[in-house]
Structure formats: structure tokens, C-alpha cells
Design a protein around this motif. Structure first.
Motif, PDB file in Angstrom:
ATOM      1  N   GLU A  10      -1.438 -10.947  15.098  1.00  0.00           N
ATOM      2  CA  GLU A  10      -2.017 -12.316  15.710  1.00  0.00           C
ATOM      3  C   GLU A  10      -3.039 -12.847  14.682  1.00  0.00           C
ATOM      4  N   ALA A  11      -3.421 -11.976  13.528  1.00  0.00           N
ATOM      5  CA  ALA A  11      -4.496 -12.479  12.885  1.00  0.00           C
ATOM      6  C   ALA A  11      -4.310 -12.111  11.364  1.00  0.00           C
ATOM      7  N   ASP A  12      -3.048 -12.364  10.743  1.00  0.00           N
ATOM      8  CA  ASP A  12      -2.589 -11.741   9.630  1.00  0.00           C
ATOM      9  C   ASP A  12      -3.408 -12.270   8.321  1.00  0.00           C
ATOM     10  N   ARG A  13      -4.434 -13.394   8.692  1.00  0.00           N
ATOM     11  CA  ARG A  13      -5.194 -13.913   7.661  1.00  0.00           C
ATOM     12  C   ARG A  13      -6.407 -13.109   7.456  1.00  0.00           C
ATOM     13  N   VAL A  14      -6.587 -12.201   8.227  1.00  0.00           N
ATOM     14  CA  VAL A  14      -7.961 -11.364   8.202  1.00  0.00           C
ATOM     15  C   VAL A  14      -7.600 -10.162   7.774  1.00  0.00           C
ATOM     16  N   SER A  15      -8.260  -9.646   6.847  1.00  0.00           N
ATOM     17  CA  SER A  15      -8.052  -8.273   6.431  1.00  0.00           C
ATOM     18  C   SER A  15      -9.167  -7.490   6.463  1.00  0.00           C
ATOM     19  N   ILE A  16      -9.108  -6.079   6.858  1.00  0.00           N
ATOM     20  CA  ILE A  16     -10.285  -5.207   7.330  1.00  0.00           C
ATOM     21  C   ILE A  16     -10.097  -4.215   6.347  1.00  0.00           C
ATOM     22  N   PRO A  17     -10.900  -3.724   5.707  1.00  0.00           N
ATOM     23  CA  PRO A  17     -11.142  -2.701   4.648  1.00  0.00           C
ATOM     24  C   PRO A  17     -10.766  -1.199   5.362  1.00  0.00           C
ATOM     25  N   LEU A  18     -10.124  -0.596   4.922  1.00  0.00           N
ATOM     26  CA  LEU A  18      -9.938   0.561   5.518  1.00  0.00           C
ATOM     27  C   LEU A  18     -10.897   1.817   4.794  1.00  0.00           C
ATOM     28  N   LEU A  19     -11.862   2.109   5.463  1.00  0.00           N
ATOM     29  CA  LEU A  19     -12.865   3.003   4.522  1.00  0.00           C
ATOM     30  C   LEU A  19     -12.804   4.377   5.439  1.00  0.00           C
ATOM     31  N   VAL A  20     -12.858   5.343   4.462  1.00  0.00           N
ATOM     32  CA  VAL A  20     -12.855   6.689   5.108  1.00  0.00           C
ATOM     33  C   VAL A  20     -14.347   7.366   4.426  1.00  0.00           C
ATOM     34  N   ARG A  21     -14.962   8.078   5.196  1.00  0.00           N
ATOM     35  CA  ARG A  21     -16.300   8.485   4.780  1.00  0.00           C
ATOM     36  C   ARG A  21     -16.145   9.732   3.953  1.00  0.00           C
ATOM     37  N   LEU A  22     -17.257   9.801   2.971  1.00  0.00           N
ATOM     38  CA  LEU A  22     -17.259  10.763   1.903  1.00  0.00           C
ATOM     39  C   LEU A  22     -18.411  11.623   2.184  1.00  0.00           C
ATOM     40  N   PRO A  23     -18.251  13.163   1.614  1.00  0.00           N
ATOM     41  CA  PRO A  23     -16.938  13.786   1.174  1.00  0.00           C
ATOM     42  C   PRO A  23     -15.715  13.636   2.382  1.00  0.00           C
ATOM     43  N   LEU A  24     -14.506  13.842   1.798  1.00  0.00           N
ATOM     44  CA  LEU A  24     -13.423  13.576   2.678  1.00  0.00           C
ATOM     45  C   LEU A  24     -13.479  14.758   3.768  1.00  0.00           C
ATOM     46  N   GLU A  25     -13.037  14.493   5.122  1.00  0.00           N
ATOM     47  CA  GLU A  25     -13.359  15.378   6.113  1.00  0.00           C
ATOM     48  C   GLU A  25     -11.808  16.090   6.175  1.00  0.00           C
ATOM     49  N   ARG A  26     -10.771  15.642   5.698  1.00  0.00           N
ATOM     50  CA  ARG A  26      -9.548  15.970   5.772  1.00  0.00           C
ATOM     51  C   ARG A  26      -8.630  15.246   4.886  1.00  0.00           C
ATOM     52  N   GLY A  27      -7.537  16.084   4.316  1.00  0.00           N
ATOM     53  CA  GLY A  27      -6.667  15.781   3.190  1.00  0.00           C
ATOM     54  C   GLY A  27      -5.924  14.494   3.487  1.00  0.00           C
ATOM     55  N   LEU A  28      -5.013  13.994   2.412  1.00  0.00           N
ATOM     56  CA  LEU A  28      -4.274  12.891   2.751  1.00  0.00           C
ATOM     57  C   LEU A  28      -2.825  13.363   2.584  1.00  0.00           C
ATOM     58  N   TRP A  29      -2.103  12.660   3.342  1.00  0.00           N
ATOM     59  CA  TRP A  29      -0.544  12.843   3.348  1.00  0.00           C
ATOM     60  C   TRP A  29       0.003  11.240   2.880  1.00  0.00           C
ATOM     61  N   ILE A  30       0.580  11.303   1.619  1.00  0.00           N
ATOM     62  CA  ILE A  30       1.254  10.133   1.212  1.00  0.00           C
ATOM     63  C   ILE A  30       2.577  10.236   1.584  1.00  0.00           C
ATOM     64  N   ASP A  31       3.013   9.467   2.536  1.00  0.00           N
ATOM     65  CA  ASP A  31       4.293   9.694   3.212  1.00  0.00           C
ATOM     66  C   ASP A  31       5.477   9.037   2.412  1.00  0.00           C
ATOM     67  N   SER A  32       6.290   9.747   1.596  1.00  0.00           N
ATOM     68  CA  SER A  32       7.289   9.078   0.803  1.00  0.00           C
ATOM     69  C   SER A  32       8.700   8.958   1.428  1.00  0.00           C
ATOM     70  N   GLY A  33       8.745   9.053   2.740  1.00  0.00           N
ATOM     71  CA  GLY A  33       9.988   9.043   3.405  1.00  0.00           C
ATOM     72  C   GLY A  33      10.293   7.577   3.638  1.00  0.00           C
ATOM     73  N   ARG A  34      11.759   7.430   3.753  1.00  0.00           N
ATOM     74  CA  ARG A  34      12.237   6.383   4.023  1.00  0.00           C
ATOM     75  C   ARG A  34      11.436   5.108   5.067  1.00  0.00           C
ATOM     76  N   SER A  35      11.251   3.937   4.419  1.00  0.00           N
ATOM     77  CA  SER A  35      10.521   3.213   5.280  1.00  0.00           C
ATOM     78  C   SER A  35      10.535   1.813   5.106  1.00  0.00           C
ATOM     79  N   ALA A  36      10.717   0.850   5.863  1.00  0.00           N
ATOM     80  CA  ALA A  36      10.904  -0.609   5.776  1.00  0.00           C
ATOM     81  C   ALA A  36       9.722  -1.274   5.277  1.00  0.00           C
ATOM     82  N   SER A  37       9.936  -2.226   4.375  1.00  0.00           N
ATOM     83  CA  SER A  37       8.783  -2.959   3.844  1.00  0.00           C
ATOM     84  C   SER A  37       8.490  -4.205   4.659  1.00  0.00           C
ATOM     85  N   LEU A  38       7.623  -4.828   4.058  1.00  0.00           N
ATOM     86  CA  LEU A  38       7.234  -5.963   5.067  1.00  0.00           C
ATOM     87  C   LEU A  38       8.162  -6.924   5.033  1.00  0.00           C
TER      88      LEU A  38
END
Length: 680
Positions: A442-470
Motif C-alpha cells: 500500500e506504500a511502495d514509495r516508502v522504504s524502511i531500512p532493515l537494521l539489525v543490532r550489533l554484535p549479531l545475536e543470531r546468524g544469517l541464512w541466505i536462502d538460495s532456493g527457487r524464488s519468484a522475483s518482483l
């Protein structure tokens, strides 16, 4: 160290203020009951549920969702309460699978406010049950403990509450299901009205955890989002969100007082205690108020021109961080208010049309058509009014984003921000790190930064599975693996860039050597601790060294002798990038990865997996704790993150380097030059 409980086991609780995080593969209802020393629940006012979410020292979610965060302050629980039982139930009325045996086993964790897990429990063995008592917090000789219960009930919430001696069990169960089915919990008020000068209401309170303390994300941190995320959907449950990004993915809730009392003759609601304090754990005093705005409205009734850093905080960095969080909250709530208004307009029109069809008199002449046209007109007016309010709020947020984005420090900024062209290695660690952007349809012209606190409290999983693009197209598996590793390199470069020289080390495992092209910026600039590990032998060597480091640091900390670590041990923060998992990994290596994901963040060892969950399905439940411990991100736009209030599915876009830009090379060259003296 986290205690992984089995049914019937208990564990002491080291602190009074806690979160109880719930992760499931389908929307469920979360609640809690307060019981006396015999476990008896004296009345409906002793039950926290979506319709009445807050009791003294306790607050539960207001809606059915795949992930929940329940806030508990045991010091604020009344003296008459000796047990706090956490309840989970599937929505009734055909809104879900109907029984827990048809969905993934729910996972429940008790954590501190910093996201550290105290105890966890995976509720297995459920079949026909549609409600379950997951955990029980109970007093024993003046101290509190947690017990894994896992008691299921095929009769649902009504049978569960009846078993706890609640006289009004069936009526309350019906009220809970009506609240969920009717969307009571989704009817969220719009953000607080702006002040006269057009700014958010200012408070001198200490800043809350950011959107990354989700997850979720929708659960989840998600901030903005973390783990602990807000806003993320844990372990790929689409969605949290994280941590609300989810929690998976979130600002912590602040419980209000007890619900309304019941009729005379019943026990009164528990009294005493107060709201849970979610102030910043490292702040002992209230933060200073924000500076006054430097720009004023052009005239009466005109909104103020936004000002960067117009939020509470001790520094400009903290004020900007809290301002981003405020923008995230405003957008989530104003969108929820719009959606709720549209839902109301739809339900009202349907009700009016049903009344027209059920009245035989409306079928004579043109009365029926006139009534239908009037219903549609009222519906259009309500939707139009709601849209006007949403457009007004979105315009204000868009104007604020235009001012805030250029003022962000490098750690919060996009790769295309000019601040990176003047990059220098910092002298201290920033509060948070940007891992992408969040949008709502509903508000695609507003972009909110995704910020994570440091130091990291959990690891990251970059999902390389098949996915639809925009644009709706699908990338094949090879393309997704390449994009996933490129996203991982961009995230790793950001982490290297925001830490002082010598305080962050990156290792890479690439068993088949398939990621050499994407890893080239890290290899060419010399920022890696060693060349990427290849083959089974290289994989085993890296995992053995990192697990040994975790063991040594844990032993030193438990023994109160951090200075007794072996000479030459690298005490910097460690990041392990694992590419193309599970190819080249045996059972021992998988268990070591699980160990690093669970125990590593507490002692500075972090995991970044580039993997396809479906390709890893052969390991079965062995990998579930691993995925659950990581914040899921995607290399293409995806709507798997959610906020902690209403569960919006936020579109996440990764933070990638613009094509043809040399900014990554510039930053990594600076990092490599600054760390050379430390490598000697």
C-alpha cells in the motif's frame, strides 16, 4: 548455555524479565493462564488471550500468527500466582489444519530481553490435539523455574481451560475464537497524532530495542528488524517477521493492567505489579529528549518539514536509529488501520446486501437495486476516507525518508549512498547494521531500512532456493545460488566495514569451489583470514578450529578467567560463510554447524549459510534447530518478514552493490589496508 528440554524437564530461570518465543509452521493462537499454588485458574480475568492480551507482568499476542513473542515480568506477577502456563491453540472454524499432528512441531523458547535463550522445547508427539500447554513457569522455594509440559487436548481450548478448573471455560474459549476469527486483534489504531509541529510525540524514555528485536518478525526482530528479529519468520516459516528482519520477526510490548472483572462472586483479577520495563539494558538513566526541530511549517495547519535525527537518543547515531524505528512503527500501524477500515467496509456491505436479499419486499420494483447501490456507495465512501488518511500518512513518511536517508551513517546507509565514497575504517562498533529494505504494497514509495543490532545475536541464512522475483519471473537454481552468494558477500563486506581494524574476521567454506567468481572481491582484496576452504578436508579443518574457539572461550568465561585464553587465539568477532550447503558435508560437519549456530553468537562466532532448504531436506529434523537459529534473508525481493504488532508481510529487498559500482572494491581495500598491522 541454552537448556534443550524434553517433556517433564525443568530448568531454573536466572532473571525475572523474559520473553517466550513461539515458532510454528502455521498461524496459531497464543495465550497464558495464571494459576494458584494448586494450578487453579480462578476466573476469566486470570487468562491472557488475544481479546484480553495484558495482565500484570504478562502480555500475549493480539492475533493468530506463525510466530509469537510473549512478554513476562515475574517480579510484577501477583503474590497469589504460583504458575504461569503458556497455551497454544489452532484457530477453530476451518481456519487452519485443525490438529497439531498435521503441522510442524511447535518450538518454544524462553529468552532474556537481550535475545539469549535460557531454555527451549520442541513440542513433539502431538496428533489429534488442537490445543496444548507448552510451558509452565512456576515458583519453587521462592525461585522461578520453567518446565516443559507438552500436554495436548483434542477438545481444544475449552477442554484445556476446563482441565485448569476454570468455571467459564467453554464461554471463554468461544470468546477467544470469536476474537481471532473476527479480526479483533488485527484492528490496530492508527499511529498517534502528530504534535502541533508535525512530529511524533516525543518521550524522554529510554530507547526501546529496535526493529531487529522482533522479528521478525512478523515475528519476530525483526527492526528494521532482529532477532531476536522482529520480524523474521524463524527457520523459514513463511511468514514471521523478522525477528521482524522476526520475530523471526520488534519493539517489545508493554503490558497494561488486568482485564475487566467478571460478575460478582467470582475471584477478582490479580493485582499488584506493574508494566514490564523494556528499557535499554545498558542505559541506567533516561535518554535525553530529541533536539528541537530546525525547520517549521510554512503556515498554520501545514505539516512540519521533517528533520533527520528528530528522536530520542544519546548521539546522532542513536537518534537516527530510533527515528528509523519510529518510521517503521508508523507505517505498520497506519497500514493496519487502513486494512482494518477496508475489512470493516467489506463486512458492512456484505451484511447490508444479505439483508436486502433476505427481505422479500426488496424483490418488488426497484427497491432492491436501490438498496444495493446505496450499500456500494457507502462502501466506496468508507474505503475512500481510509485511503485519504493512509495517503496523507504515507506522504509524510515519504518526506521524512527523503530527509533521513542521506543523513544515515555508513552502517545504516545503502551501498549507493555517497557516504561510502568517503569511507574510513571506524574506531568503534556502531549500534546496528543495514541488511536491506522493507516495503508494504500500500506504500511502495516508502522504504524502511532493515537494521539489525550489533554484535549479531543470531546468524544469517541466505536462502538460495527457487524464488519468484518482483516481476513474477523465476530464477533457476544455478542463478539463485549465484545471487545468494553475491548477497552473502555484500553482507559480509558490510560487517567487515563497520568493525574497527582487526576486530572482525571472515572465513569461507566452499567445498566444491563453485563460488569462486562471487567470492572474488573478498579473495582479491585479502580481507579473508585464509583462502576459501575446499573439499571435505578443508571443511573439517575450519569447523574444528571454530568449534574449538567456541569451547575455549566458553570455558574461560565460565571459569571467570578470560585472560587465561591460549596465546595467539584470535579474539575478534568471527564470521563463517558456508556456500553450497549441504554438498560436501557429512553428519559430523552438520552437527558442528548446529553447535556454532547455537553457541557461537554468545562468544563472537557467527554463521552465514548460503543454502536451499529443500535441497537440505534429506537431513530431516536434524537441521530444524539450525534453520531456527538463523535469520532468513533472500537474494531477491520476497515477503517473508513480518512486524511484531499485526503481522504484515513486508517485502524485503536485500542490500546489494549497484551494478558497475566500485564502492565494494574501495571499502574492502580500505579494510585490508587497516588490518595488515594486525596480521603481522
Amino acid at each position: 548455555m541454552t537448556a534443550e528440554l524434553t517433556r517433564g524437564q525443568n530448568h531454573p530461570l536466572p532473571r525475572a524479565r523474559l520473553e517466550i518465543r513461539v515458532s510454528a509452521g502455521t498461524p496459531i493462537v497464543a495465550g497464558a493462564t495464571l494459576g494458584d499454588e494448586n494450578g487453579k485458574v480462578h476466573g476469566v480475568e486470570w487468562v491472557a488471550h488475544p481479546g484480553t492480551p495484558a495482565l500484570p507482568g504478562l502480555e500475549v499476542s493480539r492475533q493468530a500468527a506463525a510466530d509469537h513473542r510473549l512478554a513476562v515480568d515475574l517480579d510484577a506477577v501477583p503474590d497469589a500466582v504460583h504458575r504461569v502456563s503458556v497455551l497454544l491453540a489452532l484457530p477453530a472454524g476451518g481456519q487452519g489444519p485443525g490438529r497439531f499432528g498435521a503441522v510442524a512441531a511447535p518450538f518454544v523458547a524462553v529468552t532474556g530481553l537481550d535475545g539469549d535463550e535460557v531454555a527451549s522445547y520442541t513440542i513433539t508427539g502431538l496428533e489429534a490435539e488442537s490445543a496444548v500447554v507448552a510451558l509452565e513457569l512456576y515458583r519453587r522455594q521462592g525461585a522461578w523455574k520453567v518446565r516443559a509440559v507438552g500436554q495436548g487436548y483434542a477438545g481444544g481450548i475449552a477442554e484445556l481451560l476446563t482441565d485448569q478448573d476454570l468455571p467459564q471455560a467453554h464461554q471463554l474459549a468461544q470468546n477467544i475464537q470469536e476474537a481471532v476469527a473476527g479480526g479483533l486483534a488485527r484492528s490496530v489504531p492508527a499511529p498517534p497524532a502528530r504534535t502541533v509541529d508535525g512530529n511524533r510525540p516525543r518521550q524522554a524514555a529510554t530507547p526501546a530495542h529496535g526493529p531487529d528485536h522482533g522479528a521478525a518478525a512478523p515475528q519476530g526482530s525483526t527492526g528494521p528488524v532482529s532477532p531476536a528479529s522482529p520480524y523474521d519468520t524463524r527457520s523459514g516459516s513463511d511468514p514471521q517477521p523478522p525477528e521482524a528482519p522476526g520475530q523471526h520477526g520488534t519493539q517489545q510490548p508493554c503490558p497494561a493492567g488486568p482485564g475487566d472483572s467478571t460478575s460478582a462472586g467470582q475471584s477478582s483479577a490479580p493485582t499488584g505489579g506493574g508494566p514490564i520495563d523494556y528499557s535499554h539494558p545498558r542505559r541506567q538513566n533516561a535518554a535525553p529528549p530529541p533536539p528541537p526541530p530546525t525547520a517549521r511549517p510554512a503556515g498554520p495547519g501545514q505539516p512540519a518539514r521533517p528533520v533527520a535525527g528528530d528522536a530520542t537518543g544519546w548521539s546522532m547515531e542513536e537518534r537516527l536509529y530510533n527515528q528509523v524505528w519510529g518510521m517503521f512503527e508508523d507505517l505498520a500501524r497506519t497500514t493496519a488501520a487502513y486494512r482494518s477500515a477496508v475489512d470493516f467496509a467489506d463486512s458492512r456491505m456484505e451484511k447490508e446486501l444479505d439483508q436486502v436479499l433476505s427481505d422479500p419486499r426488496s424483490r418488488i420494483g426497484g427497491q432492491g437495486e436501490a438498496a444495493r447501490e446505496a450499500a456500494r456507495t457507502r462502501h466506496a465512501q468508507l474505503v475512500s476516507q481510509a485511503r485519504e488518511v493512509l495517503d496523507r500518512d504515507v506522504a509524510q513518511l515519504a518526506a521524512e525518508a527523503e530527509v533521513v536517508e542521506p543523513a544515515l551513517p555508513a552502517a545504516f546507509a545503502r551501498w549507493d549512498n555517497p557516504v561510502w565514497h568517503g569511507y574510513r575504517v571506524p574506531m568503534e562498533i556502531p549500534m546496528a547494521l543495514r541488511l536491506g529494505d522493507l516495503h508494504l504494497p500500500e506504500a511502495d514509495r516508502v522504504s524502511i531500512p532493515l537494521l539489525v543490532r550489533l554484535p549479531l545475536e543470531r546468524g544469517l541464512w541466505i536462502d538460495s532456493g527457487r524464488s519468484a522475483s518482483l516481476d513474477g519471473s523465476f530464477a533457476d537454481s544455478h542463478e539463485m545460488r549465484r545471487l545468494g552468494l553475491e548477497a552473502a558477500v555484500a553482507h559480509a563486506a558490510r560487517l567487515l566495514a563497520v568493525y574497527p581494524a582487526g576486530e572482525f574476521t571472515v572465513h569461507v567454506i566452499d567445498p566444491a569451489g563453485s563460488g569462486s567468481q562471487a567470492l572474488a572481491p573478498l579473495v582479491r582484496t585479502g580481507v579473508l583470514a585464509a583462502p576459501p576452504a575446499l573439499g571435505a578436508a578443508g571443511t573439517a579443518d575450519v569447523l574444528a578450529r571454530l568449534t574449538q574457539r567456541v569451547d575455549l572461550v566458553q570455558m574461560a568465561l565460565r571459569g571467570g578467567a578470560p585472560d587465561a585464553l591460549p596465546p595467539g587465539l584470535d579474539t575478534s568477532q568471527q564470521l563463517l560463510i558456508v556456500n553450497d550447503f549441504p554438498h560436501g558435508f557429512d553428519d559430523r560437519a552438520v552437527n558442528q554447524l548446529r553447535y556454532l549456530a547455537d553457541e557461537g553468537p554468545a562468544v563472537g562466532v557467527h554463521l552465514m549459510m548460503v543454502a536451499d532448504r529443500e535441497e537440505s531436506a534429506g537431513y530431516g529434523p536434524l537441521l530444524d534447530p539450525l534453520w531456527r537459529a538463523l535469520l532468513r534473508l533472500t537474494p531477491v525481493a520476497d515477503d517473508h518478514l513480518a512486524d511484531p504488532w499485526v503481522g504484515h508481510a513486508w517485502t524485503y529487498e536485500p542490500s546489494l552493490v549497484p551494478p558497475g559500482s566500485q564502492v565494494l572494491q574501495h571499502v574492502l581495500t580500505q579494510v585490508a589496508a587497516a588490518r595488515r598491522p594486525w596480521d603481522r
